[in-house]
Design an enzyme around this catalytic site. Structure first.
Site, short mmCIF file in Angstrom:
data_model
loop_
_atom_site.label_atom_id
_atom_site.label_comp_id
_atom_site.label_asym_id
_atom_site.label_seq_id
_atom_site.Cartn_x
_atom_site.Cartn_y
_atom_site.Cartn_z
N ASN A 40 -14.01 5.99 1.65
CA ASN A 40 -14.94 5.21 0.82
C ASN A 40 -15.69 4.14 1.59
O ASN A 40 -16.62 3.54 1.08
CB ASN A 40 -14.18 4.58 -0.35
CG ASN A 40 -13.07 3.65 0.11
OD1 ASN A 40 -12.48 3.85 1.18
ND2 ASN A 40 -12.79 2.63 -0.68
N ARG A 66 -13.31 23.81 6.47
CA ARG A 66 -12.34 23.61 7.54
C ARG A 66 -12.61 24.69 8.59
O ARG A 66 -13.24 25.72 8.29
CB ARG A 66 -10.91 23.73 7.01
CG ARG A 66 -10.57 25.09 6.48
CD ARG A 66 -9.20 25.13 5.81
NE ARG A 66 -8.83 26.49 5.47
CZ ARG A 66 -8.20 26.84 4.35
NH1 ARG A 66 -7.88 25.92 3.46
NH2 ARG A 66 -7.89 28.09 4.14
N THR A 87 7.56 -46.15 -16.42
CA THR A 87 7.15 -45.27 -17.52
C THR A 87 6.47 -46.05 -18.67
O THR A 87 5.57 -45.53 -19.31
CB THR A 87 8.35 -44.47 -18.06
OG1 THR A 87 9.51 -45.32 -18.12
CG2 THR A 87 8.70 -43.31 -17.14
N TYR A 96 -4.81 8.34 -0.74
CA TYR A 96 -5.57 7.11 -0.97
C TYR A 96 -6.76 7.43 -1.87
O TYR A 96 -7.60 8.27 -1.51
CB TYR A 96 -6.06 6.50 0.34
CG TYR A 96 -6.99 5.34 0.08
CD1 TYR A 96 -6.55 4.24 -0.67
CD2 TYR A 96 -8.32 5.35 0.49
CE1 TYR A 96 -7.40 3.19 -0.98
CE2 TYR A 96 -9.17 4.30 0.19
CZ TYR A 96 -8.71 3.23 -0.55
OH TYR A 96 -9.54 2.19 -0.87
N GLN A 127 -3.32 -44.26 -14.38
CA GLN A 127 -2.39 -45.32 -14.04
C GLN A 127 -2.56 -45.59 -12.54
O GLN A 127 -2.19 -44.77 -11.71
CB GLN A 127 -0.94 -44.91 -14.34
CG GLN A 127 0.03 -46.06 -14.19
CD GLN A 127 1.49 -45.58 -14.19
OE1 GLN A 127 1.78 -44.42 -13.96
NE2 GLN A 127 2.40 -46.52 -14.44
N GLY A 162 3.48 -39.84 -11.27
CA GLY A 162 4.42 -40.00 -10.15
C GLY A 162 4.04 -39.17 -8.93
O GLY A 162 3.33 -38.17 -9.04
N ASP A 219 7.39 -33.35 -15.47
CA ASP A 219 8.30 -32.60 -14.60
C ASP A 219 9.47 -31.95 -15.34
O ASP A 219 10.46 -31.59 -14.73
CB ASP A 219 8.80 -33.49 -13.46
CG ASP A 219 9.61 -34.69 -13.94
OD1 ASP A 219 9.74 -34.87 -15.16
OD2 ASP A 219 10.12 -35.44 -13.08
N ARG A 248 9.90 -36.24 -3.16
CA ARG A 248 11.12 -35.49 -2.84
C ARG A 248 10.92 -33.98 -2.84
O ARG A 248 11.72 -33.23 -2.34
CB ARG A 248 12.24 -35.87 -3.82
CG ARG A 248 12.98 -37.13 -3.40
CD ARG A 248 14.13 -37.38 -4.33
NE ARG A 248 13.69 -37.83 -5.63
CZ ARG A 248 14.42 -37.73 -6.74
NH1 ARG A 248 15.62 -37.18 -6.70
NH2 ARG A 248 13.98 -38.18 -7.89
C1 UD1 Z 1 13.39 -41.29 -16.73
C2 UD1 Z 1 14.08 -42.19 -17.76
C3 UD1 Z 1 15.57 -41.85 -17.81
C4 UD1 Z 1 15.75 -40.38 -18.12
C5 UD1 Z 1 15.00 -39.53 -17.12
C6 UD1 Z 1 15.01 -38.08 -17.55
C7 UD1 Z 1 12.82 -44.29 -17.70
C8 UD1 Z 1 12.85 -45.70 -17.30
N1 UD1 Z 1 13.89 -43.58 -17.42
O1 UD1 Z 1 13.93 -41.64 -15.47
O2 UD1 Z 1 16.20 -42.63 -18.81
O3 UD1 Z 1 17.13 -40.06 -18.11
O4 UD1 Z 1 13.61 -39.93 -17.05
O5 UD1 Z 1 14.46 -37.25 -16.58
O6 UD1 Z 1 11.87 -43.86 -18.30
N2 UD1 Z 1 5.77 -41.72 -14.31
C9 UD1 Z 1 4.50 -42.17 -14.37
N3 UD1 Z 1 4.23 -43.43 -13.94
C10 UD1 Z 1 5.21 -44.26 -13.48
C11 UD1 Z 1 6.52 -43.78 -13.43
C12 UD1 Z 1 6.78 -42.49 -13.87
O7 UD1 Z 1 3.58 -41.44 -14.78
O8 UD1 Z 1 4.88 -45.40 -13.12
C13 UD1 Z 1 6.05 -40.35 -14.77
C14 UD1 Z 1 6.58 -39.43 -13.67
O9 UD1 Z 1 5.50 -38.77 -13.02
C15 UD1 Z 1 7.48 -38.47 -14.44
C16 UD1 Z 1 7.95 -39.31 -15.65
O10 UD1 Z 1 7.05 -40.39 -15.76
O11 UD1 Z 1 6.78 -37.35 -14.91
C17 UD1 Z 1 9.39 -39.81 -15.51
O12 UD1 Z 1 9.44 -40.68 -14.37
P1 UD1 Z 1 10.64 -40.65 -13.35
O13 UD1 Z 1 10.34 -41.59 -12.26
O14 UD1 Z 1 10.96 -39.24 -12.99
O15 UD1 Z 1 11.79 -41.28 -14.26
P2 UD1 Z 1 13.34 -41.11 -14.06
O16 UD1 Z 1 13.80 -42.08 -13.04
O17 UD1 Z 1 13.67 -39.69 -13.87
MG MG Z 2 12.51 -37.85 -13.26
#
Ligand code: UD1
Ligand code: MG
Length: 468
Positions: free
Chosen positions: A396, A450, A92, A376, A86, A13, A118, A17
């Site tokens: 020094n 001195r 996810t 020092y 990816q 991701g 994260d 934000r």
């Molecule tokens: C996700 C969950 C949600 C949960 C929440 C907890 C899904 C659909 N939803 O939502 O149920 O309550 O986490 O924090 O999984 N990432 C990728 N590739 C992508 C999308 C995301 O690697 O295409 C990674 C992000 O970098 C992150 C993690 O997956 O580390 C979670 O993605 P994020 O977009 O934060 O999911 P949430 O909307 O928080």
């Molecule tokens: Mg998240």
């Protein structure tokens, strides 16, 4: 345990934000980077359970930078660290597909964990609990869940039939939005079940993303595992959450240290990184920062406002208020500060004393050396039990190069003396106050360097100016 385990960390991701000019996995976190924490938790899990397996990272945004950080930080690991790419962030489930495509070792696994890059507070303990829940109950998949009064943004846990499903915030109806048990994003899944389910996931939802959460369903042999402590699962999506996650991580570590016998005067205003070790009997005052690879021994006292980075403090050391230590060693029962400053490469011997407004850099001070005030000491070696008076300076630096000062043991250096380096004094030397020493002194010698005092009687009135 005999299972082969893959621990997959989703880290593709963008993290826009956070408003940091960095890929999200490299966001700062307790003087490390966000992604180090799930990687370390995954590696620790393999180590403590004795399972075979690997860690897999799914990278996307800032892939090269994240990869180079991981290579530097996690080289020489006992377990392989595989990276998948990816290309487009389509959800996810799509991220997990990238892992399955790029990391062929997944075929060796019996169980796959999915972690998010994260959520840095999760540790091997939560992974172990989840793993036990999966195995002990003979389930195909489990999701770590928690209760929160403010479930906004999280997938809701909807129970029904023998299993459960997860409904994302955007797709939830009025009733489902009221559910306070939510998905943490951490799962343990039997590999066979994951492979079976993941190919059928579609993007038919409000976000148009492939949701990994769709592997769970009410008719499946799956269960949520409810964790009591919500603070373990904080996700870092903005700077406010980053601050909370750092605090949660530090507090979790300090509570553990407290259980082991470290006394915090006020834990909520103390900043000890999870990487720092502290021995029992040590007292830590508020506004202390201890960071990096710092190890503090037993029965030490660390007074308010001190900052200790990548340093080793042996037992019974006292760091008095507002001292600043970096990459230094302080040996047993030595005493630093108040307002002491140890710069990199300082090695302070046992029972030595570095007093107020003393700066030490790249110097070895042996047992019992005292530098009590306003000095020092740079590029120096000082032998045991030598006493350095107030206002001492090692000169020094000649504008181009640094030079060494060596002073033997049991010497006495009078106040307001300077050592013009390179210079070497033997053992048991005596330097008179106010001396500027630029020649070597053999052991046992005395030096005075001195200007001679001239006193003229009744002459002061020529110099004393009256205001009227
Ligand atoms: C996700 C969950 C949600 C949960 C929440 C907890 C899904 C659909 N939803 O939502 O149920 O309550 O986490 O924090 O999984 N990432 C990728 N590739 C992508 C999308 C995301 O690697 O295409 C990674 C992000 O970098 C992150 C993690 O997956 O580390 C979670 O993605 P994020 O977009 O934060 O999911 P949430 O909307 O928080
Ligand atoms: Mg998240």
């Amino acid at each position: 345990m005999s299972d082969n385990i893959g621990l997959v960390i989703l880290a593709a991701g963008a993290g826009t934000r956070l408003k940091l000019d960095l890929p999200k996995p490299l966001a700062p976190m307790c003087n490390q980077r966000l992604v180090s924490f799930p990687v370390q938790a995954a590696l620790n899990f393999l180590k403590v359970t004795g399972c075979n397996g690997h860690v897999g990272l799914v990278l996307g945004h800032g892939k090269e930078e994240v990869e180079s950080y991981l290579d530097q930080t996690f080289s020489n690991q006992q377990y392989p660290l595989f990276k998948a790419h990816q290309v487009e962030q389509k959800g996810t489930a799509d991220a997990v597909r990238a892992y399955l495509k790029d990391v062929s070792d997944h075929k060796k696994t019996d169980v796959i964990f999915i972690l998010c890059a994260d959520t840095p507070v999760i540790s091997e303990e939560e992974l172990q609990l989840l793993y036990l829940a999966l195995k002990d109950n003979g389930l195909d998949a489990v999701a770590a869940t928690f209760e929160t009064p403010n479930p906004k943004g999280y997938g809701r846990i909807v129970k029904g039939g023998k299993g459960f499903k997860i409904v994302e915030e955007k797709d939830a109806n009025e009733e489902q939005r009221k559910i306070t048990e939510v998905n943490s994003g951490l799962y343990a899944i039997k590999t066979s079940y994951l492979l079976d389910r993941i190919s059928n996931i579609n993007d038919n939802n409000k976000s148009g993303e492939f949701y990994l959460t769709d592997i769970f369903s009410e008719d499946a042999n799956v269960a949520p595992v409810l964790f009591e402590d919500e603070s373990l699962f904080i996700g870092v999506n903005d700077l406010a959450q980053l601050q909370t996650a750092e605090r949660n991580l530090r507090w979790k570590h300090m509570r553990k240290l407290r259980d082991e016998g470290v006394r915090f005067i006020d834990l909520s205003h103390t900043y000890i990184d999870p990487s720092v070790e502290i021995g029992s009997g040590t007292v830590v005052y508020p506004n202390v920062f201890a960071e990096g690879k710092t190890v503090i021994g037993k029965n030490c006292v660390i007074e308010p406002g001190s900052i200790i980075r990548n340093s080793i403090l042996e037992d019974e050391v006292e760091i008095k208020a507002y001292s600043h230590l970096e990459e230094s060693v302080v040996r047993k029962a030595a005493d630093i500060g108040p307002y002491g400053r140890l710069r990199p490469g300082s090695d302070i011997g046992s029972h030595a004393k570095i007093g107020n407004f003393v700066e030490v850099k790249k110097s070895i001070l042996e047992e019992g050396v005292k530098v009590s005030h306003l000095s020092y000491v740079g590029d120096a070696e000082i032998g045991e039990n030598t006493n350095i008076g107030c206002g001492f300076i090692t000169c020094n630096y000649d504008g181009a190069q640094k030079h060494k000062t060596k002073i033997g043991k049991n010497s006495f250096i009078g106040s307001d003396s300077q050592m013009i380096a390179p210079v070497e004094l033997g053992d048991s030397c005596y330097v008179a106050s106010g001396s500027t020493i630029n020649q070597n002194m053999p052991g046992g010698s005395f030096a005075i360097a001195r200007a001679k005092q001239v006193t003229k009687e009744n002459m002061a009135k020529r110099f004393i100016k009256s205001k009227s």
